[in-house]
Enzyme design. Structure first.
Site, mmCIF file in Angstrom:
data_model
loop_
_atom_site.group_PDB
_atom_site.id
_atom_site.type_symbol
_atom_site.label_atom_id
_atom_site.label_comp_id
_atom_site.label_asym_id
_atom_site.label_seq_id
_atom_site.Cartn_x
_atom_site.Cartn_y
_atom_site.Cartn_z
ATOM 1 N N HIS A 158 26.619 -4.641 34.592
ATOM 2 C CA HIS A 158 26.333 -5.927 35.242
ATOM 3 C C HIS A 158 27.594 -6.763 35.413
ATOM 4 O O HIS A 158 28.605 -6.528 34.738
ATOM 5 C CB HIS A 158 25.322 -6.728 34.411
ATOM 6 N N LYS A 162 26.759 -12.392 32.982
ATOM 7 C CA LYS A 162 25.468 -12.134 32.332
ATOM 8 C C LYS A 162 25.573 -12.441 30.846
ATOM 9 O O LYS A 162 26.525 -12.035 30.188
ATOM 10 C CB LYS A 162 25.056 -10.674 32.558
HETATM 11 N N1 NDP Z 1 13.956 -9.813 36.862
HETATM 12 C C1 NDP Z 1 14.930 -9.631 37.762
HETATM 13 O O1 NDP Z 1 14.784 -8.855 38.745
HETATM 14 C C2 NDP Z 1 16.215 -10.366 37.590
HETATM 15 C C3 NDP Z 1 16.386 -11.138 36.494
HETATM 16 N N2 NDP Z 1 17.534 -11.835 36.320
HETATM 17 C C4 NDP Z 1 17.553 -12.729 35.164
HETATM 18 O O2 NDP Z 1 17.310 -14.059 35.643
HETATM 19 C C5 NDP Z 1 17.968 -14.999 34.819
HETATM 20 C C6 NDP Z 1 18.851 -15.907 35.672
HETATM 21 O O3 NDP Z 1 19.868 -15.119 36.259
HETATM 22 P P1 NDP Z 1 20.975 -15.774 37.199
HETATM 23 O O4 NDP Z 1 20.327 -16.562 38.264
HETATM 24 O O5 NDP Z 1 21.894 -14.676 37.539
HETATM 25 O O6 NDP Z 1 21.684 -16.766 36.147
HETATM 26 P P2 NDP Z 1 22.447 -18.131 36.445
HETATM 27 O O7 NDP Z 1 23.205 -18.442 35.193
HETATM 28 O O8 NDP Z 1 23.150 -18.050 37.741
HETATM 29 O O9 NDP Z 1 21.274 -19.196 36.594
HETATM 30 C C7 NDP Z 1 20.478 -19.645 35.548
HETATM 31 C C8 NDP Z 1 20.063 -21.065 35.855
HETATM 32 O O10 NDP Z 1 19.115 -21.501 34.875
HETATM 33 C C9 NDP Z 1 19.454 -22.834 34.564
HETATM 34 N N3 NDP Z 1 18.887 -23.292 33.301
HETATM 35 C C10 NDP Z 1 19.304 -23.011 32.062
HETATM 36 N N4 NDP Z 1 18.555 -23.675 31.183
HETATM 37 C C11 NDP Z 1 17.678 -24.417 31.900
HETATM 38 C C12 NDP Z 1 16.660 -25.330 31.563
HETATM 39 N N5 NDP Z 1 16.424 -25.656 30.310
HETATM 40 N N6 NDP Z 1 15.907 -25.875 32.540
HETATM 41 C C13 NDP Z 1 16.141 -25.580 33.818
HETATM 42 N N7 NDP Z 1 17.119 -24.722 34.201
HETATM 43 C C14 NDP Z 1 17.873 -24.160 33.242
HETATM 44 C C15 NDP Z 1 20.967 -22.854 34.551
HETATM 45 O O11 NDP Z 1 21.452 -24.160 34.603
HETATM 46 P P3 NDP Z 1 22.940 -24.537 34.058
HETATM 47 O O12 NDP Z 1 23.849 -24.174 35.177
HETATM 48 O O13 NDP Z 1 22.848 -25.996 33.800
HETATM 49 O O14 NDP Z 1 23.164 -23.734 32.816
HETATM 50 C C16 NDP Z 1 21.252 -22.023 35.808
HETATM 51 O O15 NDP Z 1 21.242 -22.832 36.963
HETATM 52 C C17 NDP Z 1 18.742 -14.181 33.771
HETATM 53 O O16 NDP Z 1 17.951 -14.100 32.612
HETATM 54 C C18 NDP Z 1 18.858 -12.801 34.418
HETATM 55 O O17 NDP Z 1 18.982 -11.787 33.480
HETATM 56 C C19 NDP Z 1 18.538 -11.775 37.218
HETATM 57 C C20 NDP Z 1 18.460 -10.975 38.321
HETATM 58 C C21 NDP Z 1 17.267 -10.199 38.603
HETATM 59 O O1 LIG Z 2 21.403 -10.846 34.964
HETATM 60 C C1 LIG Z 2 21.230 -10.107 35.966
HETATM 61 O O2 LIG Z 2 21.979 -10.143 36.938
HETATM 62 C C2 LIG Z 2 20.090 -9.185 35.951
HETATM 63 N N1 LIG Z 2 19.237 -9.265 34.988
HETATM 64 C C3 LIG Z 2 18.064 -8.490 34.833
HETATM 65 C C4 LIG Z 2 18.154 -7.666 33.566
HETATM 66 O O3 LIG Z 2 18.588 -8.210 32.521
HETATM 67 O O4 LIG Z 2 17.795 -6.502 33.584
HETATM 68 C C5 LIG Z 2 17.713 -7.691 36.061
HETATM 69 C C6 LIG Z 2 18.875 -7.182 36.829
HETATM 70 O O5 LIG Z 2 19.416 -6.126 36.127
HETATM 71 C C7 LIG Z 2 19.901 -8.257 37.094
#
Ligand code: NDP
Ligand SMILES: O=C(O)C1=N[C@H](C(=O)O)C[C@H](O)C1
EC number: 1.17.1.8
Length: 269
Positions: A158, A162
């Site tokens: 990744h 992350k």
């Molecule tokens: N299931 C799937 O297919 C996928 C899952 N993911 C998962 O999704 C999650 C987010 O990933 P990603 O977008 O890349 O991460 P980012 O760090 O880009 O975004 C996370 C966001 O959540 C916000 N956040 C944190 N705490 C809070 C809170 N208490 N209330 C509201 N917002 C909050 C952060 O704000 P701040 O900037 O202030 O910290 C940030 O804007 C991760 O857990 C990742 O592993 C990612 C890709 C695909």
């Molecule tokens: O953080 C990410 O980017 C992603 N998170 C998810 C995970 O923890 O598996 C899904 C995807 O791999 C992207």
């Protein structure tokens, strides 16, 4: 329900990489409407004041209670962090709002706890460690392969922003493999790590390795070894749009659920 009925959605994490992608997906889907966003910053602002969405006049809340009290929300999409995500799901279920959660890093106990809450209140909930269709197939194929190849290692790769390791996808893959793999402790019985962590994380006798590098998005290889043969299953997400078809399907499906479903593979036809 009919695909054409409008689904009112709140997005938690609208400034994040996945939150932004979800906002774009909602804007492109005729019967989806983003009615609110939950962010820990920007209370009282509108999404159009954030970067990238000049036309989206949607209110931002830091207080999830206020958000759900003021807006009729059908579905909450959450892409935040595990602690925030768990809190959001608990609140959503209490208000009868159906969560669709991509946030990774929930423990087995967290999923069980949220599952009991969802069942108690009869609120459909989907938690999917990976919304990319190819990733879900990779997990299912891995589960099939593990029946024949008990020697397996997972390598997930990744981007370096992350926070959790191993990835939610790797953990889910390992759990699915565990269901079909004959229990076995792999490697030499006297194997010794000369540098701590060299052999990766141990999951039920097999290993998970996490790679973090700029330039990567989300990738995973599952390697199976047999007598004189190797099988490699690999999935690559080249962009974050790759997750959005799965999110769209989950939003539509959760409307008809009354319990929690963990994993997209359980709702795909
Ligand atoms: N299931 C799937 O297919 C996928 C899952 N993911 C998962 O999704 C999650 C987010 O990933 P990603 O977008 O890349 O991460 P980012 O760090 O880009 O975004 C996370 C966001 O959540 C916000 N956040 C944190 N705490 C809070 C809170 N208490 N209330 C509201 N917002 C909050 C952060 O704000 P701040 O900037 O202030 O910290 C940030 O804007 C991760 O857990 C990742 O592993 C990612 C890709 C695909
Ligand atoms: O953080 C990410 O980017 C992603 N998170 C998810 C995970 O923890 O598996 C899904 C995807 O791999 C992207």
């Amino acid at each position: 329900m009919s695909n054409q009925e409008t689904i009112n959605i709140a997005v938690a994490g609208p400034r994040g990489k996945m939150g932004k992608e979800a906002l774009q997906m909602i804007a492109k889907t005729g019967h989806f409407r983003c009615v609110a966003a939950i962010d820990r910053k920007n209370e009282g602002k509108r999404i159009k004041e954030l970067e990238g969405f000049p036309d989206l006049d949607t209110p931002i809340y830091t207080d999830i209670d206020q958000c759900f009290s003021e807006h009729p929300v059908d579905v909450l999409i959450d892409f935040t962090h595990p602690e925030a995500g768990k809190y959001h799901v608990e609140k959503a279920i209490a208000y009868g709002v159906r969560p669709v959660v991509g946030t990774s890093g929930f423990s087995e106990a967290d999923v069980e706890h949220l599952s009991s809450l969802a069942e108690e209140k009869g609120v459909g909930t989907i938690i999917a460690p990976n919304f990319a269709i190819g990733a879900v197939l990779m997990m299912k194929f891995s589960q099939m392969a593990a029946r024949h190849f008990p020697d397996v290692e997972i390598i997930e790769l990744h981007h370096d922003q992350k926070r959790d390791a191993p990835s939610g996808t790797a953990v889910k893959t390992a759990e699915m493999i565990q269901q079909t793999r004959k229990e076995k402790k792999q490697g030499h019985p006297e194997e010794k790590e000369l540098i701590k962590g060299a052999r990766g994380a141990d999951f039920d006798g097999f290993r998970i390795h996490s790679v973090r590098l700029p330039g990567l998005i989300a990738h995973q290889q599952v390697l199976f070894g047999g007598e004189g043969e190797l099988l490699t299953l690999r999935h690559d997400s080249m962009n974050r749009e790759s997750f959005m078809h799965g999110v769209r399907v989950a939003v539509e499906t959760v409307m008809d659920l009354k319990t929690l479903v963990y994993g997209l593979e359980n709702i795909l036809e």
